[in-house]
Design an enzyme around this catalytic site. Structure first.
Site, PDB file in Angstrom:
ATOM      1  N   ARG A 131      -1.160  -7.103   4.614  1.00 10.45           N
ATOM      2  CA  ARG A 131      -1.172  -5.653   4.540  1.00 10.45           C
ATOM      3  C   ARG A 131      -0.140  -5.220   3.502  1.00 10.45           C
ATOM      4  O   ARG A 131       0.918  -5.839   3.365  1.00 10.45           O
ATOM      5  CB  ARG A 131      -0.840  -5.020   5.903  1.00 10.45           C
ATOM      6  CG  ARG A 131      -1.706  -5.497   7.041  1.00 10.45           C
ATOM      7  CD  ARG A 131      -3.161  -5.165   6.842  1.00 10.45           C
ATOM      8  NE  ARG A 131      -3.436  -3.735   6.978  1.00 10.45           N
ATOM      9  CZ  ARG A 131      -4.618  -3.189   6.701  1.00 10.45           C
ATOM     10  NH1 ARG A 131      -5.605  -3.949   6.252  1.00 10.45           N
ATOM     11  NH2 ARG A 131      -4.794  -1.892   6.864  1.00 10.45           N
ATOM     12  N   HIS A 134      -7.897  -5.208  -3.203  1.00 10.17           N
ATOM     13  CA  HIS A 134      -8.202  -5.419  -1.782  1.00 10.17           C
ATOM     14  C   HIS A 134      -9.594  -6.045  -1.611  1.00 10.17           C
ATOM     15  O   HIS A 134     -10.466  -5.509  -0.916  1.00 10.17           O
ATOM     16  CB  HIS A 134      -8.126  -4.097  -1.015  1.00 10.17           C
ATOM     17  CG  HIS A 134      -7.857  -4.287   0.447  1.00 10.17           C
ATOM     18  ND1 HIS A 134      -7.108  -3.398   1.197  1.00 10.17           N
ATOM     19  CD2 HIS A 134      -8.225  -5.262   1.312  1.00 10.17           C
ATOM     20  CE1 HIS A 134      -7.042  -3.812   2.460  1.00 10.17           C
ATOM     21  NE2 HIS A 134      -7.730  -4.948   2.541  1.00 10.17           N
ATOM     22  N   GLU A 153      -3.396   2.715  -1.312  1.00 10.69           N
ATOM     23  CA  GLU A 153      -4.596   2.280  -2.025  1.00 10.69           C
ATOM     24  C   GLU A 153      -5.553   3.451  -2.196  1.00 10.69           C
ATOM     25  O   GLU A 153      -5.649   4.308  -1.316  1.00 10.69           O
ATOM     26  CB  GLU A 153      -5.279   1.146  -1.249  1.00 10.69           C
ATOM     27  CG  GLU A 153      -4.406  -0.105  -1.143  1.00 10.69           C
ATOM     28  CD  GLU A 153      -5.098  -1.237  -0.392  1.00 10.69           C
ATOM     29  OE1 GLU A 153      -6.293  -1.091  -0.012  1.00 10.69           O
ATOM     30  OE2 GLU A 153      -4.470  -2.274  -0.173  1.00 10.69           O
TER      31      GLU A 153
END
Length: 315
Positions: A224, A272, A253
């Protein structure tokens, strides 16, 4: 018996829920209507796992879903005090991303060890420049996070003849505890962050931890974004406290175009995507349908999150 209402917090492409036709009243919502619809739902599917809307929309007292499933491994984006204190069951997508993420980590290790980014740069320049690269066999990796993803990463790196150590929340056979972390990362050639984001892990990779690592070490985060103090990592790379890094997750993000991380020396940035292989959305949809069928039959759910810890307990 009334048909349960399944509320889906949407994002495109939508999940394939055809198997539930006639067995669930499927309703779709976005962030703007989530709060008003939550009290009328029996089940919430957080298909838009990048959304944090559940945290602010979750009802306090009164009706609420009996079960929430998120199509992600992490649950920090939806956990709030009201949800944690409720009797609502929370499940996640544990098991879908383990091997793809492990393969991605192995690819990053090989990419950095074999200096592939520089090879591509020289090819574009039409420059023939012989170089020596690093062997990965015999190097040490410290994987921080002892869940299925962390264990699969360690197993995959072992196939490259790397020595691996796993650090988890609680020490037991084959798993080191938090008190061993500094000692292990001080000896590691590769430090891989694969831990869940909790109060205990937030910002765990800070300036002090990067200072503990060897100048030849490389850091990878596929866990994370909040595990890492990004300014501290940028400083560690600029000052060559460590040799390189790769980030697939970030505190915020998407990464903004003006973020200094884009041009940080020795840093590989990816959006990601470490667990997202062809067909991954179909796997997530199938997993949810199978869980729904267990819930519908009154059988115990799999992948139940410990809401106080913030992850699915394991060995």
């Amino acid at each position: 018996m009334t048909t349960p209402t399944l509320l889906v917090l949407d994002t495109d492409p939508l999940p394939r829920l055809g198997r539930l036709t006639g067995r669930a009243r499927i309703e779709h919502t976005d962030e703007s209507t989530l709060a008003e619809r939550l009290p009328h739902a029996d089940v919430l599917l957080v298909w838009d796992f990048a959304s944090r809307a559940v945290r602010s929309a979750w009802p306090g007292e009164g009706p609420r879903p009996r079960w929430v499933h998120t199509a992600s491994a992490g649950v920090d984006h939806l956990m709030c005090p009201e949800l944690a204190a409720s009797d609502t069951v929370v499940t996640n997508a544990r098991g879908v991303f383990d091997q793809p993420i492990a393969e991605y980590v192995a690819a990053l290790v090989l990419t950095m060890a074999k200096d592939l980014p520089r090879t591509w740069e020289l090819q574009r320049e039409r420059t023939w420049r012989h170089r020596e690269t690093q062997r990965v066999a015999g190097t040490r990796a410290c994987v921080v996070g002892s869940g299925p993803i962390g264990r699969t990463i360690a197993r995959t790196l072992k196939a490259l003849d790397m020595t691996t150590a796993i650090v988890g929340r609680t020490p037991h056979t084959g798993i080191y505890g938090p008190n061993d972390l500094d000692r292990l990362i001080a000896r590691a050639d590769w430090v891989i962050a694969a831990a869940p984001l909790t109060e205990q892990t937030h910002g765990m990779f800070d300036a002090r931890r990067f200072g503990v690592m060897q100048p030849s070490a490389r850091f990878i985060n596929i866990g994370r974004g909040g595990l890492v103090v990004e300014d501290a990592l940028a400083q560690a790379l600029a000052k060559r406290w460590i040799a390189g890094a790769a980030l697939d997750v970030f505190e915020h993000e998407p990464l903004t175009p003006d973020s200094p991380l884009w041009e940080c020396p020795g840093l590989i940035v990816s959006p990601h995507m470490s667990g997202d292989t062809i067909g991954w959305r179909d796997q997530l949809g199938t997993q949810f349908v199978e869980l729904y069928e267990r819930w519908e039959a009154g059988r115990p759910l799999l992948n139940v999150v410990d809401k106080k810890r913030g992850y699915v307990p394991g060995r």
